[in-house]
Structure formats: structure tokens, C-alpha cells
Motif scaffolding. Structure first.
Motif, short mmCIF file in Angstrom:
data_model
loop_
_atom_site.label_atom_id
_atom_site.label_comp_id
_atom_site.label_asym_id
_atom_site.label_seq_id
_atom_site.Cartn_x
_atom_site.Cartn_y
_atom_site.Cartn_z
N ASP A 38 0.81 -1.20 0.00
CA ASP A 38 0.00 0.00 0.00
C ASP A 38 0.85 1.26 0.00
O ASP A 38 0.33 2.34 -0.24
N PHE A 39 2.14 1.15 0.29
CA PHE A 39 3.03 2.30 0.28
C PHE A 39 4.09 2.09 -0.79
O PHE A 39 4.64 0.99 -0.93
N ALA A 40 4.42 3.15 -1.50
CA ALA A 40 5.40 3.07 -2.57
C ALA A 40 6.82 3.03 -2.02
O ALA A 40 7.08 3.41 -0.87
N TYR A 41 7.75 2.54 -2.84
CA TYR A 41 9.19 2.56 -2.55
C TYR A 41 9.52 1.87 -1.23
O TYR A 41 10.07 2.47 -0.31
N GLN A 42 9.15 0.61 -1.14
CA GLN A 42 9.43 -0.15 0.09
C GLN A 42 10.92 -0.24 0.37
O GLN A 42 11.35 -0.11 1.52
N ASP A 43 11.73 -0.47 -0.65
CA ASP A 43 13.17 -0.61 -0.43
C ASP A 43 13.80 0.66 0.13
O ASP A 43 14.78 0.61 0.86
N ALA A 44 13.25 1.82 -0.26
CA ALA A 44 13.83 3.09 0.20
C ALA A 44 13.71 3.27 1.70
O ALA A 44 14.41 4.10 2.29
N GLN A 45 12.84 2.49 2.35
CA GLN A 45 12.73 2.56 3.80
C GLN A 45 13.99 2.06 4.50
O GLN A 45 14.17 2.28 5.70
N HIS A 46 14.88 1.39 3.77
CA HIS A 46 16.13 0.90 4.33
C HIS A 46 17.32 1.77 3.90
O HIS A 46 18.47 1.40 4.14
N ILE A 47 17.04 2.92 3.28
CA ILE A 47 18.11 3.81 2.84
C ILE A 47 18.15 5.01 3.78
O ILE A 47 17.16 5.73 3.93
N PRO A 48 19.28 5.27 4.42
CA PRO A 48 19.36 6.37 5.39
C PRO A 48 19.51 7.73 4.71
O PRO A 48 20.61 8.27 4.58
N ASP A 49 18.40 8.29 4.26
CA ASP A 49 18.43 9.60 3.64
C ASP A 49 17.09 10.29 3.88
O ASP A 49 16.15 9.71 4.40
N ALA A 50 17.01 11.56 3.48
CA ALA A 50 15.79 12.34 3.62
C ALA A 50 15.17 12.64 2.26
O ALA A 50 14.43 13.61 2.11
N THR A 51 15.47 11.82 1.27
CA THR A 51 14.99 12.05 -0.08
C THR A 51 13.48 11.78 -0.18
O THR A 51 12.99 10.78 0.33
N THR A 52 12.77 12.67 -0.84
CA THR A 52 11.38 12.47 -1.18
C THR A 52 11.30 11.81 -2.54
O THR A 52 11.81 12.37 -3.52
N ARG A 53 10.69 10.64 -2.62
CA ARG A 53 10.55 9.92 -3.89
C ARG A 53 9.08 9.96 -4.30
O ARG A 53 8.21 9.57 -3.52
N ILE A 54 8.83 10.40 -5.52
CA ILE A 54 7.47 10.71 -5.95
C ILE A 54 7.14 9.89 -7.19
O ILE A 54 7.89 9.93 -8.17
N THR A 55 6.07 9.16 -7.15
CA THR A 55 5.68 8.34 -8.28
C THR A 55 5.10 9.19 -9.41
O THR A 55 4.62 10.30 -9.20
N ALA A 56 5.12 8.63 -10.61
CA ALA A 56 4.53 9.31 -11.76
C ALA A 56 3.04 9.53 -11.55
O ALA A 56 2.49 10.57 -11.95
N GLU A 57 2.37 8.56 -10.92
CA GLU A 57 0.94 8.70 -10.68
C GLU A 57 0.65 9.87 -9.74
O GLU A 57 -0.32 10.60 -9.94
#
Length: 793
Positions: free
Chosen positions: A93-112
């Protein structure tokens, strides 16, 4: 922060951020390309429009941030894409599951999400990311970025911005070069804070990445038509597929027309119609299992009208400001003599006459233990831009600017290939060369008795920079990872041939100036995957941005003295947590920025001429704050998203001319006298609070359809348009409300949407500034109601 939006029973989108050391990457191949029907972000079947778009997502990039998209690696990566395609077996239900293991403050935004929130220009990104403000310069296509309050106002756009823009891993040193390129997108990301130890160039504020769709190995095509209030029309189309074994292509384009909502009460004329078209093409060749070559090119023609200024205070003269019956009204003018001087037709409106084109070549080769990536790009812009900066029917600050610029960039990277190794690394170098010529024309005919003439300022800019960078990360036991990176950059730039000419009067020629910046930047950090769904991290980063020149309306040689490089030491602590997986996600980060010689638009007083804006350095300043993202799916069908950004900052030492007091002295005595001041202890003027979010209800209908509807919102706090500004020197805060209703097929083949922006028809100022005689605001859009139909096969 990692974006935050939910999707009922969706397939996890491919992570544009790359993998993270110590975490096994999950790479989901496009369902349409693999023959499987996965779910989209909205709960329907996979949309073929995005098939194959994330082929580069599986490539390993050293370092914890791994923020940028990188080209698809052959060999092992291809294997992962063909073996890890069990989309139906893993839904999130949440996008970018793998990014939850990356130590950063990046906002990742889907095309949708970009489509849903109507993000079709860079400025629209502030609707979907925290602590981000992107503003047009005097209503034009040129933009200024403020990320975590870091940014500066550069009307001439000949200096490096504090926030860099990348498109498909290509650095764009001038954000205006990206005009018209936000279509056929696969996603976007916003990274705050110092960057540069893993790719590209060093910067102090961060970077924005746009990721466009790549060619696909199977045939796909689609189109979108968007029609809204004020006869606004936006059209997009694409086609993608194979040409031969190992060779595929993608061609996409867009057009924009209409939408002008400003009217002139003097003659009933209207302003603001878009007139833009753009094309992008990509050709991908895989000659063997270890090599990928991607050639891209794009072209944009923009003849759009621009939103013009509305004056809020008169500094010079006694003429009354225009009395508008509606905030959608504005006055503008162009004298035939000025139109003839600049070579444009009589009656020209505030508008663009811009052309952008470029090409890039990406080569990736997997040598086994390491991968080589090479990125070559050439970008060019030809701009002709007319603005009425006094915002009246008088010719007191009518301006026409031409820019002829090109930039060449070359980047080489070597990085580790096996993402399972405890040690991950990347080393590389980045080269940039820019050549630019600008010419400003000013019509001051009605600015009497001080001026009463037309004039021009002409200059050239030569710039070269070379940076070398390296980054290491090591995975320790118990979920702990440490990392560090270092960058060295040398930047040389010179301003040449500057001439200030008064037509019918004197001409001044100024000797050239040059400046060299040679500094280091770096980063160290540690993270701990304390639980399966909880990560904490801490890092320290030093950022560096080269010096430059102020070249607008130059009157004395001293105005060409270069300003100094800017450096910042940033401390950041953050966390990422899914306390209730697929139900609740909370991400957050806190930061402190310690600036030295922060570059900022200050004021200089020219005797017997008046105050002019000049980029200068604040010797010492600081800012601090936090941002957070909450994503919730409390029960079936309801999905909530909230981004929050809060920051404060002040100048600790900033001697400059106090523009407000200097203007007040002139108004009282009729004589220009510089009132010097030190803004030590004064707030930096950036919005303290920014909010954006949405609430969506997603309802399946009879298995074959899905209905989605809900509101979205955006808030921006008050912002100063001059250091220490109060009263009319500040943009008022605003709150905007929108909504949408979407009906789509479960197959993802078609979708119909009705939407509204600024439902309450709130009056607000998008940006502001100062012309020769007035202070002005650039008004934001009124209520827009529209509909969008799209299909994809």
C-alpha cells in the motif's frame, strides 16, 4: 522525506533510488513487459504507459543515499529483472518499500502522484515535497529553488543555483533548460542537504531529479488529453517498442495551449496563454549481456505568455498604482519604439520566445566485480523573454532579455557491482563547461526625470569546472552501516565584454572579471536498522558552491566584483519506520545548517541612480528545522498522506544596505543616501511552515472498475522578498485546496478524471520582487476546473 502515498493492492513501483548496502534489493520488473498483470498505484492493473521505465533501478550505487537513478546494468541486473517479477505475490500500500532501508531524507514521488497533483512544471514539485519552495522569477519560465530554506534569487540565471536539477542523471546547471520536459515521467525525487560525493557536482541546498520513461522491449503506446478552465489544453502521447534484437526506442511528446486568466482593465486584453510543444526520443541498444547504450534527445519550443506583475507599493514617483477591480486583473504595456529596438512585433505581451534542445549518451558496462558508467550530454537554450516589471501601463521597468547558452557535461563512474558485498564503493569525476551570452534591454522612458531613456546591458560568461569524488560504505553486524565520501571541485568562471549602453546617450564598457573556487566537500554517517521496519541514522555533510557575478543593469565597475563561494556544514538525524506495515508509515529528519559566506540577493546603492539588487555574501548565518511524512491506511479504501516542513534561520553577521530605510529616506528628502545596516539576528525570511497532503477514498466497482476521490491541500507560510522585510516586503501566507474524482478500468487501459485546483478561489502571491519604481507580487492561479482522459496499451 520518502514520499508518502498509499495505493490499494498495488504493485511496488521500481525504486529509482538504487539499492542500499546490507539490504537485499527487491527489483520488480514491469508487469506488462513481463506478461504479468500487476497492480498500479491506484489499485488497478499495471499501466503499460510505464512499462520498462525503471530498467535502470536495479543498478547498485555505492553509498547510503544512492539517490539518483542510474542506467540499467546488464548481466546480473537483467537476471534480477527476469526472475524477481512475482508482482501478484507481493503488493504494498506504500510506494518505494526498499527506500525505507536507505538512510536519507529524499522524497521519492511516483509518476501517478505527479499526475494526480497536476505537477507539469518544476514549480509544481512544491505541492508534493516538504520544506520546498520553487518560484518563478518575475512570472517567467526561470525558477528559484529554496530547499530547507537554502536558496537565492538570481534574476540573471548565470550563476550556479544552490539546488541543482538533474534529468535522467544529467546535470542541468540552469534550471530553465528543463522547461517543457516534465512529461512521460517515471517519477521524481527531491534530496535536501549537501550532495556530490556519489555523482555530479557539489551543492549546498540539494538536488531535484526527474526520471523519464525508458524504451521497452514490447510495444506500448498511449495518450492523455487534459482540458480545463480558461481554454487550457494539455496533450501528451508516447509510443515505445523494439526495433531489432537488442534495440528498442521510445518517442514521446506534449503540447500546451491556453489557460490565460489575467485581463487588462484598460483594454480588456487577456494574458497568460500557453503555447508550448516538446518532443523526446530515446534509443536503447544492448549489444551483449554486459553493455547498455542509451542515446536520448529532446527539443522544446515555448512561445507562452507569462503572468505579469501586480504592484503593491510605489517607491519612485507620484503616479497612483493601478486600482484593480479583481485580483485577476493586471496592467502591462509595450511601446512600439521598444518593440522595434528588440526586434519583436508591436504590441508584444509579457511572454517567452524560447528554444531548448539537447542530447545525452549513457554507456554502462559490467566488468564483473565493478561497473563503468559514462554520461555525456550537451544542452542549449535560446531565450527571448519580455516582462513588464513595474506592473503598470507606464514604461518604467519594461524588460527584454535574450540568452544564448550551451553547456557540455561529462561524467565517469566506477562502482561495485555486487550489492551483497559488505563493502560498497564508487569513484568518479564530473566535468562541466558553459558558454553564455546575455543581453538585457530596459525601457525607462516614463521614469522621469531620473532616466527617461532606453538602454541595454550585454555580457558573456565562460565557465569550467572539474570535480573528483569517492564514496565508501561498510555493513557491520547487527544492522549497523557506516559511510563516508569526499569531493574536490575546482570551478573557474569569468564575465566578459560587459557593456552598458543608453540609446541616444553614453555607452560604458567594463573590463572583464574572473573568479576561481577550489574547495572540498564531504560526508560521514552511520545508520542502524534497529528493527525490520525501523531505521535511524545520523550524518554530517559539508557542501560547497562556487562564487560568481551579478551582471544585471551594471552602472559601475564595482558591481562586477565577484561574490565568494558558499559553504555549509550540515548536521542531520533521521528515522524511517513502518510501525504497522502497509497501514502506517512515519519518516522524519531534523537538520542544522552552519553557513559561511551564504550567497544572498542584497542591495547596493548607486549614487544619483538608486538602489540595485546585487548578489553578495552574508559572512555567517544558520538555519535549522525538520521535515516529516506520515502515510496512513487506517482501514480499507482510505489513504492519507501528510508532508510537513518547518524551518527557522537567521543571519548572524550580514552588513548590507537597508533597502527599506534607504527608500524611506529618498521618499522624504528626494536624495539617494545609503542607510547601511547589519542584519545580524534578523530572520532569513524563508517560509517557516510548509504543508501538503491528500486524503483519498479508493473504491473497487464490480471488479472491472475503480473509483477514487478526495481532497488535497497545500500551505506556505509568509516569506520575505528582501532581507529583513516586513509589511509589503513579505509575501502573505496562503492555503490552497484541491480535489479530484477518477474512474478507471481495472486493466489500467483507460482513466477519466475530473479535478479542481484552488477550489476556494483564494487570492495569493506566488512570488514577488522589486522593479525600478515599484514593489510587486506575481499572483498565483485562480480556481481551475478540468478533466483528463488517458489511455495506454
Amino acid at each position: 522525506m520518502v514520499p508518502v502515498w498509499c495505493a490499494a493492492a498495488q504493485a511496488e513501483p521500481q525504486d529509482v533510488s538504487g539499492a542500499v548496502p546490507g539490504v537485499t534489493p527487491v527489483v520488480v520488473a514491469p508487469a506488462a513487459a513481463s506478461g504479468q498483470a500487476g497492480q498500479t498505484q491506484h489499485g488497478g492493473a499495471h499501466n503499460p504507459a510505464h512499462s520498462g521505465a525503471r530498467g535502470r533501478a536495479g543498478q547498485r550505487v555505492s553509498g547510503p543515499a544512492a539517490r539518483r537513478p542510474v542506467r540499467a546494468k546488464p548481466g546480473p541486473v537483467v537476471a534480477r529483472q527476469t526472475t524477481a517479477v512475482d508482482v501478484s505475490a507481493r503488493r504494498h500500500d506504500f510506494a518505494y518499500q526498499d527506500a525505507q532501508h536507505i538512510p536519507d531524507a529524499t522524497t521519492r514521488i511516483t509518476a501517478e502522484r505527479l499526475t494526480e497533483r497536476g505537477v507539469v512544471t518544476l514549480r509544481g514539485l512544491e505541492r508534493v515535497a516538504p520544506n520546498l519552495t520553487i518560484q518563478s522569477i518575475n512570472g517567467t519560465a526561470s525558477t528559484n529553488f529554496y530547499l530547507r530554506g537554502v536558496g537565492f534569487n538570481d534574476f540573471t540565471q548565470n550563476n550556479m543555483a544552490p539546488v541543482l536539477t538533474y534529468v535522467d542523471d544529467v546535470a542541468f546547471p540552469y534550471s530553465s533548460m528543463t522547461s517543457g520536459m516534465m512529461f512521460d515521467l517515471a517519477g521524481a525525487s527531491v534530496t535536501p542537504g549537501p550532495v556530490g560525493t556519489e555523482h555530479g557536482q557539489s551543492d549546498t541546498g540539494g538536488e531535484v531529479h526527474l526520471h523519464t520513461n525508458d524504451p521497452t522491449d514490447t510495444w506500448h503506446f498511449g495518450a492523455t488529453q487534459d482540458i480545463a478552465s480558461y481554454a487550457r489544453s494539455r496533450s501528451e502521447a508516447y509510443v515505445s517498442g523494439p526495433l531489432a534484437r537488442g534495440l528498442s526506442f521510445r518517442l514521446a511528446g506534449q503540447t500546451q495551449h491556453g489557460g490565460g486568466w489575467q485581463t487588462n482593465p484598460l483594454n480588456g486584453d487577456h494574458l497568460g496563454d500557453a503555447d508550448l510543444w516538446a518532443l523526446r526520443g530515446k534509443l536503447r541498444w544492448k549489444p551483449d549481456a554486459h553493455t547498455t547504450i542509451l542515446l536520448g534527445g529532446h527539443f522544446t519550443q515555448d512561445n507562452s505568455e507569462v503572468v505579469t506583475a501586480v504592484p503593491v507599493h510605489r517607491l519612485i514617483g507620484t503616479q497612483a498604482l493601478p486600482d484593480m477591480a479583481s485580483w485577476q486583473q493586471a496592467e502591462w504595456s509595450s511601446r512600439p519604439q521598444f518593440a522595434k529596438l528588440i526586434g519583436r512585433k508591436a504590441g508584444i505581451k509579457p511572454s517567452e520566445h524560447n528554444q531548448f534542445w539537447g542530447a545525452d549518451l549513457h554507456i554502462d558496462h559490467d566488468f564483473g566485480p565493478l561497473t563503468l558508467s559514462a554520461i555525456s550530454a550537451f544542452e542549449t537554450e535560446r531565450q527571448g523573454e519580455y516582462t513588464d516589471q513595474d506592473g503598470t501601463a507606464l514604461s518604467q521597468a519594461d524588460t527584454y532579455r535574450t540568452i544564448d547558452a550551451n553547456t557540455f557535461t561529462q561524467e565517469l563512474r566506477l562502482h561495485s557491482s555486487n550489492t551483497q558485498d559488505k563493502l560498497q564503493w564508487v569513484v568518479g569525476a564530473h566535468y562541466q563547461r558553459t558558454r553564455m551570452d546575455q543581453r538585457f534591454f530596459f525601457d525607462y522612458t516614463d521614469y522621469r526625470p531620473a532616466r527617461g531613456y532606453m538602454m541595454s546591458t550585454t555580457f558573456g560568461l565562460n565557465q569550467e569546472s572539474l570535480s573528483e569524488f569517492g564514496h565508501l560504505s561498510y555493513r557491520l553486524p547487527h544492522g549497523v552501516m557506516i559511510w563516508g565520501g569526499l569531493l574536490h571541485e575546482r570551478d573557474e568562471r569569468s564575465i566578459t565584454g560587459l557593456r552598458s549602453q543608453i540609446f541616444g546617450g553614453a555607452t560604458q564598457n567594463f573590463h572583464g572579471e574572473s573568479t576561481t573556487s577550489d574547495q572540498f566537500a564531504g560526508q560521514v554517517g552511520v545508520s542502524w536498522q534497529m528493527l525490520r521496519h525501523a531505521l535511524v541514522y545520523y550524518k554530517m555533510s559539508k557542501g560547497f558552491k562556487p562564487g560568481g557575478f551579478t551582471a544585471n543593469n551594471t552602472q559601475i565597475q564595482a558591481q562586477l566584483d565577484p561574490f565568494k563561494p558558499e559553504t555549509v556544514l550540515t548536521y542531520e538525524a533521521g528515522f524511517k519506520a513502518d510501525p504497522i506495515p502497509d497501514r502506517l508509515r512515519i519518516n522524519g529528519a531534523a537538520f542544522y545548517n552552519d553557513f559561511h559566506n551564504q550567497q544572498i540577493l542584497g542591495t547596493v546603492l548607486i549614487p544619483n541612480y538608486g538602489p540595485l539588487s546585487e548578489i553578495t555574501n552574508a559572512p555567517k548565518s544558520e538555519s535549522w528545522g525538520f521535515e516529516g511524512t506520515i502515510e496512513a491506511h487506517p482501514f480499507s479504501h482510505l489513504h492519507l498522506t501528510q508532508n510537513l516542513g518547518w524551518q527557522r534561520g537567521n543571519f548572524q553577521d550580514f552588513p548590507t544596505v537597508n533597502r527599506a530605510k534607504t527608500n524611506a529616506y529618498y521618499a522624504q528628502h528626494g536624495v539617494w543616501k545609503a542607510i547601511n545596516d547589519n542584519f545580524g539576528g534578523v530572520d532569513n525570511g524563508q517560509p517557516k511552515l510548509t504543508l501538503n497532503g491528500s486524503a483519498e477514498w479508493r473504491q473497487p466497482l464490480a471488479r472491472a472498475y475503480t473509483l477514487e476521490f478526495g481532497p488535497d491541500w497545500q500551505y506556505r507560510g509568509s516569506q520575505a522578498i528582501t532581507p529583513g522585510g516586513t509589511g509589503f516586503y513579505r509575501l502573505p501566507p496562503y492555503f490552497l485546496l484541491g480535489a479530484h474524482v477518477s474512474f478507471r478500468s481495472a486493466s489500467g487501459r483507460w482513466e477519466a478524471t475530473v479535478y479542481a485546483r484552488n477550489i476556494l478561489n483564494r487570492r495569493f502571491a506566488e512570488s514577488g520582487g522589486q522593479a525600478t519604481t515599484t514593489y510587486f507580487y506575481i499572483p498565483g492561479e485562480p480556481r481551475f476546473i478540468g478533466g483528463r482522459i488517458s489511455c495506454a496499451y
